[in-house]
Write a protein that holds these residues in place. Structure first.
Motif, mmCIF file in Angstrom:
data_model
loop_
_atom_site.group_PDB
_atom_site.id
_atom_site.type_symbol
_atom_site.label_atom_id
_atom_site.label_comp_id
_atom_site.label_asym_id
_atom_site.label_seq_id
_atom_site.Cartn_x
_atom_site.Cartn_y
_atom_site.Cartn_z
ATOM 1 N N PRO A 143 0.681 -1.391 -0.024
ATOM 2 C CA PRO A 143 0.051 -0.221 -0.057
ATOM 3 C C PRO A 143 0.783 1.286 0.034
ATOM 4 O O PRO A 143 2.037 1.073 0.629
ATOM 5 N N PHE A 144 0.449 2.228 -0.521
ATOM 6 C CA PHE A 144 0.904 3.554 -0.769
ATOM 7 C C PHE A 144 1.117 4.119 0.811
ATOM 8 O O PHE A 144 0.122 4.025 1.784
ATOM 9 N N ALA A 153 -0.628 12.894 -5.123
ATOM 10 C CA ALA A 153 -1.517 14.276 -5.276
ATOM 11 C C ALA A 153 -0.813 15.361 -5.813
ATOM 12 O O ALA A 153 -1.379 16.157 -6.944
ATOM 13 N N MET A 154 0.236 15.819 -5.537
ATOM 14 C CA MET A 154 1.137 17.067 -5.951
ATOM 15 C C MET A 154 1.465 16.907 -7.340
ATOM 16 O O MET A 154 1.143 17.815 -8.264
ATOM 17 N N LEU A 173 -7.250 12.041 -8.803
ATOM 18 C CA LEU A 173 -7.087 12.932 -7.572
ATOM 19 C C LEU A 173 -7.694 12.765 -6.392
ATOM 20 O O LEU A 173 -7.724 12.863 -5.468
ATOM 21 N N GLY A 174 -9.212 12.366 -7.092
ATOM 22 C CA GLY A 174 -10.343 12.336 -6.003
ATOM 23 C C GLY A 174 -9.966 11.052 -5.131
ATOM 24 O O GLY A 174 -10.501 11.186 -3.906
ATOM 25 N N ALA A 179 -8.213 8.371 -0.150
ATOM 26 C CA ALA A 179 -7.304 7.612 0.690
ATOM 27 C C ALA A 179 -6.587 8.665 1.874
ATOM 28 O O ALA A 179 -6.325 8.121 2.774
ATOM 29 N N LEU A 180 -6.521 9.918 1.540
ATOM 30 C CA LEU A 180 -5.923 10.959 2.527
ATOM 31 C C LEU A 180 -6.989 11.266 3.421
ATOM 32 O O LEU A 180 -6.644 12.187 4.448
ATOM 33 N N GLU A 181 -8.252 10.757 3.413
ATOM 34 C CA GLU A 181 -9.381 11.537 4.160
ATOM 35 C C GLU A 181 -9.515 12.976 4.340
ATOM 36 O O GLU A 181 -9.803 13.602 5.168
ATOM 37 N N ASN A 182 -9.105 13.515 2.946
ATOM 38 C CA ASN A 182 -9.415 14.819 2.616
ATOM 39 C C ASN A 182 -10.409 14.828 1.652
ATOM 40 O O ASN A 182 -10.674 14.924 0.409
#
Length: 300
Positions: A143-144, A153-154, A173-174, A179-182
């Motif tokens: 996993p990442f 993402a950047m 990106l979505g 995954a980043l909980e953003n």
């Protein structure tokens, strides 16, 4: 713009602290100090003349007093105010010169180091975009990390600045945002992906899932409409049926939830691991419907 305003304010404050003495006018210049000493000497000498006159040492005290006064006048500068004004103006000139110097040096350092560093980091991240897509193939086994996801993402952000109509990059990106909980990043990205490719059901499904889990009733309603739209196009879409059943159960429409899960159960293969979970969900919905939505009865 706000960044440069902040830097400008900080520079001015630092210069005011460091170079404030240049803006102050000395209370006493050298000429003023000399005048003070001369006056003190004059009055002391005047007292001596009076004393010597009383003792009879001086025959013509008036002449002596006039000579003292003339000596005092000869020693006073002709234009003392101009000297003070000149010194004050010179201090201001030095202050503004140093202020401009500090601002110039700071700007030069930023544009030659700061912006270069930022641009270099962005380009390096963008160059790794193909590597991150390759990493997706082994993501299940390895996993990442959070750092890799942020770099991914950047890199996608840089790519989307160059190709803002790339719906696949917006969708990716979505997914990274999820995954980043953003949530905001995911919502904005899925919105763009669906706008660019409105016929893509995968985009709509991910977008609808995010909306259904939102705390905003308006978002939930929009998400349910998207799910129904997907099902109208593809009646066998089990993911959309699952989302619709979940939405109905949350709204306490237990009959709709049970019917939707039953439809989903018919579409799944016999060896699918989800079948048992769906059966339990159907039983829960039917029990809730039977007992008027009271979960206490179910727990018993």
């Amino acid at each position: 713009m706000n960044f440069f305003i902040t830097i400008g304010v900080i520079t001015v404050v630092i210069c005011l602290i460091a170079f404030y003495p240049l803006l102050k006018t000395s209370i006493q210049t050298n000429g003023q100090k000399r005048n003070t000493l001369n006056k003190a000497f004059y009055f002391d000498r005047l007292k001596e003349v009076e004393r010597e006159t009383e003792e009879g040492v001086i025959d013509d005290p008036e002449q002596t007093t006039l000579e003292l006064q003339q000596s005092l006048l000869d020693d006073i500068p002709e234009q003392p105010d101009q000297v003070i004004l000149s010194q004050k103006s010179l201090g201001k000139i030095w202050f503004f010169a140093l202020l401009l110097c500090v601002a110039g040096i700071s700007s030069a350092v930023y544009f030659n180091v700061g912006s270069w560093f930022t641009g270099t980091m962005l380009e390096k991240s963008h160059d790794k975009l193909s590597y991150f897509y390759e990493r997706l193939k082994t993501e299940e086994e390895q996993p990442f990390t959070s750092e890799e996801l942020n770099q991914f993402a950047m890199a996608l952000r840089v790519e989307l600045q160059k190709n803002p109509k790339d719906d696949k990059s917006w969708f990716m990106l979505g997914q990274i945002g999820m995954a980043l909980e953003n949530g905001q990043l995911a919502l904005d990205s899925f919105t763009q992906a669906v706008r660019l490719a409105p016929q893509n059901l995968q985009y709509k499904e991910s977008y609808a899932r995010l909306l259904l889990f939102s705390a905003d009733p308006t978002d939930k309603a929009k998400g349910e409409e998207l799910v129904k739209e997907i099902i109208r196009i593809d009646h066998t879409n089990t993911e959309a049926l699952s989302l619709l059943a979940f939405s109905a159960f949350e709204r306490e429409d237990y009959q709709m939830a049970a019917m939707t899960w039953e439809m989903m159960l018919k579409l799944l293969p016999e060896d699918d691991n989800r079948r048992e979970t769906i059966r339990r969900s159907i039983q829960s919905a039917l029990l809730m419907l039977k007992n008027g939505g009271k979960s206490e009865t179910i727990s018993k």
